[in-house]
Design a protein around this motif. Sequence first.
Motif, PDB file in Angstrom:
ATOM      1  N   GLN A 143      43.308   5.378 -14.071  1.00  0.00           N
ATOM      2  CA  GLN A 143      44.567   4.903 -14.630  1.00  0.00           C
ATOM      3  C   GLN A 143      45.754   5.775 -14.207  1.00  0.00           C
ATOM      4  O   GLN A 143      46.896   5.315 -14.172  1.00  0.00           O
ATOM      5  CB  GLN A 143      44.496   4.859 -16.164  1.00  0.00           C
ATOM      6  CG  GLN A 143      43.412   3.964 -16.718  1.00  0.00           C
ATOM      7  CD  GLN A 143      43.581   2.510 -16.302  1.00  0.00           C
ATOM      8  OE1 GLN A 143      44.680   1.976 -16.313  1.00  0.00           O
ATOM      9  NE2 GLN A 143      42.484   1.870 -15.917  1.00  0.00           N
ATOM     10  N   LEU A 144      45.464   7.038 -13.886  1.00  0.00           N
ATOM     11  CA  LEU A 144      46.501   7.975 -13.466  1.00  0.00           C
ATOM     12  C   LEU A 144      45.844   9.043 -12.613  1.00  0.00           C
ATOM     13  O   LEU A 144      45.086   9.871 -13.119  1.00  0.00           O
ATOM     14  CB  LEU A 144      47.184   8.592 -14.689  1.00  0.00           C
ATOM     15  CG  LEU A 144      48.242   9.673 -14.445  1.00  0.00           C
ATOM     16  CD1 LEU A 144      49.357   9.184 -13.545  1.00  0.00           C
ATOM     17  CD2 LEU A 144      48.804  10.169 -15.774  1.00  0.00           C
ATOM     18  N   ASN A 145      46.126   9.036 -11.314  1.00  0.00           N
ATOM     19  CA  ASN A 145      45.457  10.002 -10.452  1.00  0.00           C
ATOM     20  C   ASN A 145      46.172  10.189  -9.117  1.00  0.00           C
ATOM     21  O   ASN A 145      47.124   9.487  -8.791  1.00  0.00           O
ATOM     22  CB  ASN A 145      43.996   9.616 -10.232  1.00  0.00           C
ATOM     23  CG  ASN A 145      43.829   8.277  -9.535  1.00  0.00           C
ATOM     24  OD1 ASN A 145      44.783   7.680  -9.057  1.00  0.00           O
ATOM     25  ND2 ASN A 145      42.592   7.796  -9.465  1.00  0.00           N
ATOM     26  N   ILE A 146      45.691  11.175  -8.378  1.00  0.00           N
ATOM     27  CA  ILE A 146      46.070  11.389  -6.984  1.00  0.00           C
ATOM     28  C   ILE A 146      44.760  11.385  -6.208  1.00  0.00           C
ATOM     29  O   ILE A 146      44.032  12.372  -6.207  1.00  0.00           O
ATOM     30  CB  ILE A 146      46.830  12.711  -6.782  1.00  0.00           C
ATOM     31  CG1 ILE A 146      48.091  12.740  -7.644  1.00  0.00           C
ATOM     32  CG2 ILE A 146      47.180  12.910  -5.308  1.00  0.00           C
ATOM     33  CD1 ILE A 146      48.853  14.063  -7.557  1.00  0.00           C
ATOM     34  N   GLN A 147      44.452  10.285  -5.589  1.00  0.00           N
ATOM     35  CA  GLN A 147      43.142  10.106  -4.977  1.00  0.00           C
ATOM     36  C   GLN A 147      43.006  10.867  -3.658  1.00  0.00           C
ATOM     37  O   GLN A 147      43.957  11.014  -2.898  1.00  0.00           O
ATOM     38  CB  GLN A 147      42.880   8.623  -4.725  1.00  0.00           C
ATOM     39  CG  GLN A 147      42.748   7.798  -5.982  1.00  0.00           C
ATOM     40  CD  GLN A 147      42.448   6.345  -5.677  1.00  0.00           C
ATOM     41  OE1 GLN A 147      42.648   5.867  -4.567  1.00  0.00           O
ATOM     42  NE2 GLN A 147      41.955   5.627  -6.672  1.00  0.00           N
ATOM     43  N   CYS A 148      41.794  11.322  -3.412  1.00  0.00           N
ATOM     44  CA  CYS A 148      41.456  11.930  -2.134  1.00  0.00           C
ATOM     45  C   CYS A 148      41.026  10.816  -1.177  1.00  0.00           C
ATOM     46  O   CYS A 148      40.356   9.860  -1.577  1.00  0.00           O
ATOM     47  CB  CYS A 148      40.320  12.931  -2.308  1.00  0.00           C
ATOM     48  SG  CYS A 148      39.887  13.809  -0.793  1.00  0.00           S
ATOM     49  N   GLU A 149      41.435  10.937   0.080  1.00  0.00           N
ATOM     50  CA  GLU A 149      41.017   9.972   1.084  1.00  0.00           C
ATOM     51  C   GLU A 149      40.519  10.718   2.318  1.00  0.00           C
ATOM     52  O   GLU A 149      40.850  11.892   2.517  1.00  0.00           O
ATOM     53  CB  GLU A 149      42.157   9.034   1.458  1.00  0.00           C
ATOM     54  CG  GLU A 149      43.336   9.713   2.122  1.00  0.00           C
ATOM     55  CD  GLU A 149      44.426   8.717   2.512  1.00  0.00           C
ATOM     56  OE1 GLU A 149      44.214   7.498   2.344  1.00  0.00           O
ATOM     57  OE2 GLU A 149      45.487   9.172   2.970  1.00  0.00           O
ATOM     58  N   TYR A 150      39.746  10.044   3.130  1.00  0.00           N
ATOM     59  CA  TYR A 150      39.164  10.661   4.316  1.00  0.00           C
ATOM     60  C   TYR A 150      39.535   9.852   5.548  1.00  0.00           C
ATOM     61  O   TYR A 150      39.521   8.623   5.531  1.00  0.00           O
ATOM     62  CB  TYR A 150      37.647  10.760   4.176  1.00  0.00           C
ATOM     63  CG  TYR A 150      37.224  11.612   3.017  1.00  0.00           C
ATOM     64  CD1 TYR A 150      37.131  12.990   3.139  1.00  0.00           C
ATOM     65  CD2 TYR A 150      36.952  11.048   1.768  1.00  0.00           C
ATOM     66  CE1 TYR A 150      36.767  13.783   2.060  1.00  0.00           C
ATOM     67  CE2 TYR A 150      36.586  11.832   0.688  1.00  0.00           C
ATOM     68  CZ  TYR A 150      36.491  13.192   0.851  1.00  0.00           C
ATOM     69  OH  TYR A 150      36.138  13.980  -0.220  1.00  0.00           O
ATOM     70  N   SER A 151      39.885  10.561   6.605  1.00  0.00           N
ATOM     71  CA  SER A 151      40.263   9.897   7.847  1.00  0.00           C
ATOM     72  C   SER A 151      39.490  10.500   9.004  1.00  0.00           C
ATOM     73  O   SER A 151      38.938  11.609   8.904  1.00  0.00           O
ATOM     74  CB  SER A 151      41.762  10.045   8.084  1.00  0.00           C
ATOM     75  OG  SER A 151      42.119  11.424   8.131  1.00  0.00           O
ATOM     76  N   ASN A 152      39.448   9.774  10.116  1.00  0.00           N
ATOM     77  CA  ASN A 152      38.752  10.267  11.299  1.00  0.00           C
ATOM     78  C   ASN A 152      39.448  11.506  11.855  1.00  0.00           C
ATOM     79  O   ASN A 152      40.664  11.609  11.885  1.00  0.00           O
ATOM     80  CB  ASN A 152      38.700   9.184  12.377  1.00  0.00           C
ATOM     81  CG  ASN A 152      37.787   8.043  11.968  1.00  0.00           C
ATOM     82  OD1 ASN A 152      36.805   8.262  11.276  1.00  0.00           O
ATOM     83  ND2 ASN A 152      38.113   6.835  12.381  1.00  0.00           N
ATOM     84  N   HIS A 153      38.619  12.434  12.308  1.00  0.00           N
ATOM     85  CA  HIS A 153      39.135  13.702  12.809  1.00  0.00           C
ATOM     86  C   HIS A 153      38.261  14.101  13.993  1.00  0.00           C
ATOM     87  O   HIS A 153      37.328  13.381  14.362  1.00  0.00           O
ATOM     88  CB  HIS A 153      39.101  14.756  11.690  1.00  0.00           C
ATOM     89  CG  HIS A 153      39.831  16.014  12.010  1.00  0.00           C
ATOM     90  ND1 HIS A 153      41.127  16.022  12.456  1.00  0.00           N
ATOM     91  CD2 HIS A 153      39.441  17.321  11.946  1.00  0.00           C
ATOM     92  CE1 HIS A 153      41.518  17.274  12.635  1.00  0.00           C
ATOM     93  NE2 HIS A 153      40.501  18.073  12.341  1.00  0.00           N
ATOM     94  N   ASP A 154      38.558  15.256  14.581  1.00  0.00           N
ATOM     95  CA  ASP A 154      37.688  15.744  15.647  1.00  0.00           C
ATOM     96  C   ASP A 154      36.266  15.846  15.137  1.00  0.00           C
ATOM     97  O   ASP A 154      35.994  16.515  14.140  1.00  0.00           O
ATOM     98  CB  ASP A 154      38.164  17.123  16.126  1.00  0.00           C
ATOM     99  CG  ASP A 154      39.526  17.050  16.784  1.00  0.00           C
ATOM    100  OD1 ASP A 154      39.884  15.958  17.259  1.00  0.00           O
ATOM    101  OD2 ASP A 154      40.220  18.083  16.826  1.00  0.00           O
ATOM    102  N   LYS A 155      35.368  15.177  15.803  1.00  0.00           N
ATOM    103  CA  LYS A 155      34.007  15.073  15.290  1.00  0.00           C
ATOM    104  C   LYS A 155      33.246  16.393  15.422  1.00  0.00           C
ATOM    105  O   LYS A 155      33.364  17.107  16.407  1.00  0.00           O
ATOM    106  CB  LYS A 155      33.251  13.973  16.030  1.00  0.00           C
ATOM    107  CG  LYS A 155      33.741  12.575  15.685  1.00  0.00           C
ATOM    108  CD  LYS A 155      32.845  11.516  16.303  1.00  0.00           C
ATOM    109  CE  LYS A 155      33.299  10.123  15.883  1.00  0.00           C
ATOM    110  NZ  LYS A 155      32.420   9.071  16.432  1.00  0.00           N
ATOM    111  N   ASN A 156      32.469  16.688  14.401  1.00  0.00           N
ATOM    112  CA  ASN A 156      31.491  17.768  14.504  1.00  0.00           C
ATOM    113  C   ASN A 156      30.231  17.316  13.776  1.00  0.00           C
ATOM    114  O   ASN A 156      30.232  16.322  13.047  1.00  0.00           O
ATOM    115  CB  ASN A 156      32.032  19.088  13.926  1.00  0.00           C
ATOM    116  CG  ASN A 156      32.367  18.993  12.456  1.00  0.00           C
ATOM    117  OD1 ASN A 156      31.479  18.748  11.634  1.00  0.00           O
ATOM    118  ND2 ASN A 156      33.642  19.164  12.105  1.00  0.00           N
TER     119      ASN A 156
END
Length: 335
Positions: free
Chosen positions: A195-208
């Motif tokens: 209802q009230l938040n700051i969500q974490c998101e994930y994006s593509n990055h240099d792969k390891n």
Amino acid sequence: MKSSITQGVKILATGSAVPDLCISNELISNMVDTSDEWIFNRTGIKERRISSSPTSLIDMATAASMNALNKTHINAIDLDLIILATSTPNDLFGSASQLQAKIGASKAIAFDITAACSGFVIAMVTATQFIQNGSYSNVLVVGADVLSKWTNWSDRRTCILFGDGAGAAILQSCSVLENNILGFHLNTNGQKFDQLNIQCEYSNHDKNFFSKGLKGSFKYITMHGKEVYKFAVSKVPQSIQACLGSLNLSSENIDWLLLHQANERILYAVASRLMIPSEKVISNLAKYGNTSAASIPLALNEALEDNKIQNGDLIVMSGFGAGLTWGTLIIKWYR
């Protein structure tokens, strides 16, 4: 959980700090489709303070802490514990240690509490437990947030609400006769965290091999305003009544109601449900907006500096917000 606090904790002093930059409703109306009248009628906010410095969290927390310390007979080196309530640290691992270093409190253990708008109340309760069980004698509690850095300034539902600030309180062990902290009541409902938040998101990055190319980051503040309003006006009065009941007190005994400064409609709806006159509600919302963990100590410090709060007054503090969390702290003020 609820409990009664019966002895041993005195509030020596409070302090606060806000940025210099003041953002009016008129200025925001040049950025999004809104107006001063629309914002004020729905929130009670006229302006807010915004920081432009990357070190603003620690700068404000330091200023508020020193403001409080300068009103006491103790120095930073005398502090045993520092609790920083913040949801906007400038280091994901925590910022309390930076505050400890900045004020020169080299003997104090320091840690963060993340509980958004309930953070200051929960930090005060935590500090009280350490003092009551004899672990520490002098504790600095700070509520500080820089929500402007996590606000989407093109979203008129949220950008009108938030501001930056810091507030501090210094607690000390004392005799039963000097005790300020009477009782508390804390709650959480994690099922409604969204209802009230700051969500974490994930994006593509240099792969390891280990992270599989994913990089974490955080989005802007999101809020379901109607749901948060219903939550606050329902749960906060219940929490206050439960806490008063555990101390054999009633709402008639309250001299001052100090709620998290979220929205003026919430403040007076809660007061109405408790049958508390509006003149007993402490509010500085018009000047600062919603400053999250800073809102209660900021308003408390201003009320004390303005001599609103008198010796022997009963103050009920309640924080509520993300988590969802909410909590009440009852204080008997002695100068």
